[in-house]
Design an enzyme around this catalytic site. Structure first.
Site, PDB file in Angstrom:
ATOM      1  N   LYS A   1       0.833  -1.199   0.000  1.00  0.00           N
ATOM      2  CA  LYS A   1       0.000   0.000   0.000  1.00  0.00           C
ATOM      3  C   LYS A   1       0.871   1.255   0.000  1.00  0.00           C
ATOM      4  CE  LYS A   1      -3.664  -0.057   2.665  1.00  0.00           C
ATOM      5  NZ  LYS A   1      -4.554   0.095   3.858  1.00  0.00           N
TER       6      LYS A   1
ATOM      7  N   GLU B   1     -18.562   7.418   3.137  1.00  0.00           N
ATOM      8  CA  GLU B   1     -17.883   6.965   1.927  1.00  0.00           C
ATOM      9  C   GLU B   1     -18.638   7.484   0.704  1.00  0.00           C
ATOM     10  OE1 GLU B   1     -16.592   2.853   1.804  1.00  0.00           O
ATOM     11  OE2 GLU B   1     -16.753   2.752   3.986  1.00  0.00           O
TER      12      GLU B   1
ATOM     13  N   ASN C   1     -24.010   7.328  14.655  1.00  0.00           N
ATOM     14  CA  ASN C   1     -24.208   6.265  13.672  1.00  0.00           C
ATOM     15  C   ASN C   1     -25.383   5.367  14.038  1.00  0.00           C
ATOM     16  OD1 ASN C   1     -22.193   7.152  12.042  1.00  0.00           O
ATOM     17  ND2 ASN C   1     -20.817   5.428  12.356  1.00  0.00           N
TER      18      ASN C   1
ATOM     19  N   HIS D   1     -35.055   6.826   3.481  1.00  0.00           N
ATOM     20  CA  HIS D   1     -35.203   6.241   2.149  1.00  0.00           C
ATOM     21  C   HIS D   1     -35.245   4.723   2.285  1.00  0.00           C
ATOM     22  CE1 HIS D   1     -34.454  10.180   0.417  1.00  0.00           C
ATOM     23  NE2 HIS D   1     -33.389  10.281   1.217  1.00  0.00           N
TER      24      HIS D   1
ATOM     25  N   CYS E   1     -19.277   0.836   8.607  1.00  0.00           N
ATOM     26  CA  CYS E   1     -19.526   1.651   9.800  1.00  0.00           C
ATOM     27  C   CYS E   1     -20.814   1.284  10.528  1.00  0.00           C
ATOM     28  CB  CYS E   1     -19.537   3.131   9.424  1.00  0.00           C
ATOM     29  SG  CYS E   1     -17.911   3.772   9.016  1.00  0.00           S
TER      30      CYS E   1
END
Length: 446
Positions: free
Chosen positions: A35, A153, A224, A267, A276
């Site tokens: 990486k 994201e 969250n 939605h 997450c």
């Protein structure tokens, strides 16, 4: 200011490159040499809009360096951000082994004052554990702060550079002063925005919330979990709407105009995924139970989400009847548009059930197929959305990528063995789809 970021995943790389963008000198550390090599060559390890541009700009300006070895670089900076993975253990508790191991290493190597900043999502009281570990194994002075991330994201760079709020949990004036200095360009929106021209946020100050460390840690998990609760609520509502002939989108429009409720995250769909929400929901439930509280509400949120995926599978099975030998096209594998992340994605959960019943599934996603191949190498992948549906007995839509709205629907209809669409994201208008000759079923709409 000189900043070190440990971890170059979906959080750490966005954090490091964004800090470099607003003028700081950043060292990013990761234990994956491949990486690090890719980053030095200007290649990001995952898809996130604008991240490639930030990497190129930071490298060209000499504001970021990447290393795979922690030891020689511990004392490169006064402030160190921990952006380490905290995956769920089998019981839902967050795995903090990486956080603990890195903290011990920092303690043993630090020779001067360090502000250690939790950026990873960690259970409340983790900061206390980090503080105690530094006391036990270290000799240099230090502070520990919590600075939770609120990055989605697909919009992570925007979210970091133009935050709705920045939360810092601190236990000393020195820690607060350092974090204020680091975030000043973002709080004042005084930097040249790399993603908007013109930038409507320029010059508009953003909120800084200063709390104690434990409160900051709770804020992240609570946020969250609350958003996951909104999604599970609307998904449960969609089940009722289907049974009584109501339209969930009309219902949520009427609800969302109430400013106390709001329209965001109302939605209906085939369930939520990503790394997450499922992980943080499990961790918050475990945190509550560990501290003597049974958070039954969140257990139900989790159950509703699992049920929603199963119900979408059952809807496909009911319409197709016998799945064995049938070709099912799948549009979308990422858990949401704008990312290549397939972790806990509803698409993979449902596809696994379809394959277990003997269906032939052919999938297409504009960004996430490489990641999906690592998870499901036996799945068949198509080069385009149109190719995926050729000869299909049904099309299941899992991710609302904009390009799916632009396909030639007449061509899709004509190429399918049966023009049946099961839309898990309510992308299309039911009346129009029926007019075009499709059998069309969505979520929570008659």
């Amino acid at each position: 200011m000189k900043i070190t970021v440990i971890g170059t995943g979906h959080v750490g790389l966005v954090v490091g490159l964004s800090f470099a963008e607003v003028g700081h000198d950043v060292v990013c550390l990761d234990n994956d040499p491949r990486k690090i090599d890719a980053l030095h060559q200007g290649r990001t390890p995952f898809y996130e809009p604008h991240l490639d541009d930030l990497l190129a700009r930071a490298l060209s300006r000499g504001r970021v360096r990447f290393f795979a070895d922690l030891d020689p670089h511990v004392n490169d900076a006064e402030v160190i951000f921990l952006c380490l993975g905290t995956p769920p253990l089998p019981d839902g508790e967050a795995d903090l082994s990486s956080v603990e191991a890195v903290t011990r290493r920092l303690a043993s190597l630090s020779t001067s004052y360090k502000l250690i900043v939790e950026k990873s999502t960690v259970p409340v009281l983790t900061g206390d554990r980090i503080h105690r570990t530094l006391e036990i194994y270290g000799k240099a002075p230090f502070d520990v702060a919590s600075n939770p991330e609120f990055l989605s994201e697909g919009t992570a760079v925007h979210d970091f550079l133009h935050p709705q709020r920045t939360v810092v949990g601190v236990e000393s004036p020195r820690a607060e002063a350092l974090l204020r200095e680091i975030y000043e360009p973002i709080l004042r929106q005084s930097f040249e925005c790399p993603i908007h021209d013109p930038c409507r946020w320029h010059g508009h100050e953003t909120a800084l919330v200063v709390t104690n460390r434990n409160s900051a840690e709770v804020i992240k998990h609570a946020s969250n979990s609350f958003l996951a609760t909104k999604i599970s609520f609307v998904n449960a509502l969609s089940c009722l709407c289907e049974r009584v002939g109501a339209d969930v989108e009309q219902v949520t429009q009427g609800m969302g105009l109430d400013t106390r409720i709001g329209s965001a995250f109302l939605h209906a769909g085939a369930g939520f995924g990503g790394f997450c929400f499922p992980k943080d929901l499990q961790a918050f439930i475990h945190i509550a139970e560990k501290n003597g509280y049974n958070f039954r509400l969140l257990r139900e949120v989790e159950r509703i989400n699992q049920d929603q995926m199963d119900m979408f599978f059952q809807k496909i099975k009911h319409e197709v009847w016998v799945l064995r030998g049938k070709k099912i096209a799948a549009w979308g594998l990422a858990f949401k548009p704008g990312t290549d992340d397939v972790r806990f994605a509803p698409a993979l959960t449902v596809i696994e059930k379809l394959l277990a019943e003997g269906a032939k599934v052919v999938a297409y996603d504009p960004k996430a197929m490489d990641e999906a191949r690592r998870e499901m190498p036996a799945l068949q992948y198509a080069p385009s959305a149109e190719a995926a549906v050729e000869g299909a007995d049904a099309l299941a839509i899992f991710t609302e990528w904009p390009e799916f709205r632009a396909v030639d629907l007449d061509r899709v209809r004509d190429s399918m063995a049966r023009p049946l669409i099961l839309d898990g994201r309510n992308m299309f208008d039911p009346a129009e789809m029926r007019h075009r000759g499709f059998e069309y079923l969505s979520v929570g709409r008659p």
